[in-house]
Design an enzyme around this catalytic site. Structure first.
Site, PDB file in Angstrom:
ATOM      1  N   CYS A  87     -17.145 -21.866  -9.319  1.00 43.41           N
ATOM      2  CA  CYS A  87     -17.731 -22.152  -8.040  1.00 43.41           C
ATOM      3  C   CYS A  87     -17.567 -23.381  -7.626  1.00 43.41           C
ATOM      4  O   CYS A  87     -16.259 -23.939  -7.315  1.00 43.41           O
ATOM      5  CB  CYS A  87     -19.228 -21.801  -7.783  1.00 43.41           C
ATOM      6  N   HIS A 200     -20.075 -16.766 -10.220  1.00 39.70           N
ATOM      7  CA  HIS A 200     -21.123 -17.627 -11.073  1.00 39.70           C
ATOM      8  C   HIS A 200     -21.441 -16.598 -12.417  1.00 39.70           C
ATOM      9  O   HIS A 200     -22.374 -15.842 -12.447  1.00 39.70           O
ATOM     10  CB  HIS A 200     -22.606 -17.849 -10.479  1.00 39.70           C
ATOM     11  N   GLU A 202     -22.499 -17.214 -15.360  1.00 38.90           N
ATOM     12  CA  GLU A 202     -23.586 -17.604 -16.001  1.00 38.90           C
ATOM     13  C   GLU A 202     -24.918 -17.050 -15.571  1.00 38.90           C
ATOM     14  O   GLU A 202     -26.001 -17.075 -16.443  1.00 38.90           O
ATOM     15  CB  GLU A 202     -23.837 -19.172 -16.106  1.00 38.90           C
TER      16      GLU A 202
END
Length: 225
Positions: A87, A200, A202
């Site tokens: 991002c 994202h 994660e």
């Protein structure tokens, strides 16, 4: 031999995306051990074989890096070491940025793309989408992409050695695409040692992108003793 992957340190008033990256990397079950470190100083960076630049506000990340004496070391690191930008991190890794703030945007470079900030608008336009991703373990299973104020890839430099890893369906773009090869559909790509994702990974429990970064980008650069 263990491998040390740094995560650019937390920003004030930002969600703990750096610690999420740490968790995903430390939970990987690979033949080589991964050690993670939060990078807040040039000395921290010297310990790293690779680096993850998490999400947040790209201009703030760059400003804090400069104030802590990290900006120039990060630029040097990016020239020779594996770096993954997610991002806002993807913006910093890009060659140029469109829709930068009034005072401009400092970049690390490393990936030959032009990218636009907040391509889908404000946070209320955040969304999730299943992605078909080349090169992941069990690639037949879609990866859930979480897009939060996500940037959009506008173009690739001619003849740049870029491997497109994942695209969005054209109908999910904020403005209609004429065909599926429109660069704005690109949401994950690799150029040499560098990995760029506009979403994202994660924030899911799926660690396949972290596994990909470790196996494809990091391990080949660190010899086994």
């Amino acid at each position: 031999m263990s491998v040390t992957i740094g995560i650019l340190g937390k920003q004030k008033n930002q969600p703990p995306q750096d610690s999420s990256h740490q968790t995903r990397l430390q939970n990987l079950r690979l033949k080589r051990k991964i050690t993670t470190v939060l990078v807040k100083t040039p000395e921290d960076l010297l310990r790293c074989d690779a680096l993850v630049i998490p999400g947040g506000e790209s201009t703030t990340i760059a400003l804090l890096a400069r104030l802590s004496g990290l900006l120039d070391p990060l630029k040097e690191f990016t020239q020779t070491k594996p770096v993954w930008g997610t991002c806002a991190g993807a913006i910093l890794l890009s060659q140029s940025v469109t829709n930068a703030k009034k005072d401009g945007q400092e970049l690390l470079g490393g990936v030959s793309v032009d990218i636009a900030r907040n391509g889908w608008g404000s946070q209320v336009e955040s969304f999730e989408a299943p992605l078909d991703v080349k090169g992941l373990h069990d690639s037949s299973t879609p990866f859930t992409g979480i897009f939060i104020r996500a940037p959009v890839v506008l173009g690739l430099a001619p003849d740049a050695p870029i491997q497109v890893i994942a695209r969005l369906p054209p109908h999910l773009l904020p403005e209609p695409a004429e065909n599926e090869n429109d660069p704005r559909t690109i949401v994950a790509l690799r150029q040499g040692l560098h990995l760029l994702t506009t979403f994202h990974p994660e924030l899911t429990t799926d660690d396949r992108f972290h596994d990909y970064f470790a196996r494809k980008c990091v391990f080949p650069t660190v010899p086994v003793s």
